[in-house]
Design an enzyme around this catalytic site. Sequence first.
Site, PDB file in Angstrom:
ATOM      1  NE  ARG A 167       7.772  -2.458   1.847  1.00 29.78           N
ATOM      2  CZ  ARG A 167       7.490  -1.652   0.818  1.00 29.78           C
ATOM      3  NH1 ARG A 167       8.362  -1.513  -0.172  1.00 29.78           N
ATOM      4  NH2 ARG A 167       6.361  -0.981   0.767  1.00 29.78           N
ATOM      5  CB  SER A 240       2.992  -3.531   6.697  1.00 33.17           C
ATOM      6  OG  SER A 240       2.169  -2.446   6.347  1.00 33.17           O
ATOM      7  CD  GLU A 336       7.201  -4.637   5.315  1.00 28.94           C
ATOM      8  OE1 GLU A 336       7.513  -3.439   5.475  1.00 28.94           O
ATOM      9  OE2 GLU A 336       6.173  -4.997   4.712  1.00 28.94           O
TER      10      GLU A 336
END
Length: 348
Positions: A167, A240, A336
């Site tokens: 990520r 998420s 995130e």
Amino acid sequence: MDIQHKIHADYPLQSANTLGFPCVAAQFIAVDSEAELVAAVTYAQQHQLPIRVLSGGSNVLMAPLIDGLVIRIDIMRQQVTESAGSISLVLGAGENWHKTVHWCVQQGYSGIESMGLIPGRVGAAPVQNIGAYGTELKNVLTNVRAWDVANGCFIEFSNDDCEFAYRDSVFKRLPGCFIITEVTLGLSRIQDSSIRYAALQSYFDQHNITQPDIKQIFDAVCAVRQSKLPDPAVLGNAGSFFKNPVISESQYQQLKQQWPQLVAYPDSAGFMKLAAGWLIDQCHWKGKRRAHVGVYEKQALVLVHFGGGELQELLQLASDIQASVFAAFNVNLEMEPQLFPMALSFES
């Protein structure tokens, strides 16, 4: 190119972010070509305005008021080159990611079928190195074309140049330096049918599918995601909210002794990736609501906005979740979604 007629003042962006928090851009423009992008950046520089680049608004935490010039990339392009079963797919940064995945499946192009229903646009995909069910963008991306803001020119990034990590990418680590306009993917007519996640295997077992094709994999991913994740059009969310933390093998073994049911997956040599949703669930956050925000009842990894709230409420909830997980497991959870702009400040 004169683009001042396309610039809007005090532009509402509440509908342009999937969390649905109130947000207003001091100045806003949507650009549908590289020429317009260059003109917009030049305008901002001439007027000494901070540049804020917006994609699909699905992985950002927007401040109530965004200063400077917000530029949304609406560049659309789809070009296919095929050779001996290998597919080179050039995509404009404004293309919808899920629709792109669906289209590739219909064409028989394999490589991204397990990344269906990830919200957002193609241009944002390299920034986060998006991924799902064992596949990450870095596995299929070959090139990125972007405007170098400081040097005033377009440059090409190879896969290695993007410095992909979990990520993460060079674009995320150097916010505001590069504006992505085009992404090239390397796909194939040859399918990788390996199933890496138990949730997908369970779906195939239930449907008596022994050798799933790419359409069946795509359908399974969409079904599993829809069973766990809320539709942003119905319930505000950014997917998420926390990354799955990566810890050392030794720390994992210590936690495993205390928590025998600990959910984890092998990462790089000597490291394990923990399931952040499981950690949060053990701290009894799943389904909890605080006024206008809360933790989704079906998936502890997803924070939701029920409407009528403000971003600060969600950030406080996230902070409390991080503190409780650290207290229980000595593990740090990292958000995130990205702050937009990167440095947010709020009046008390």
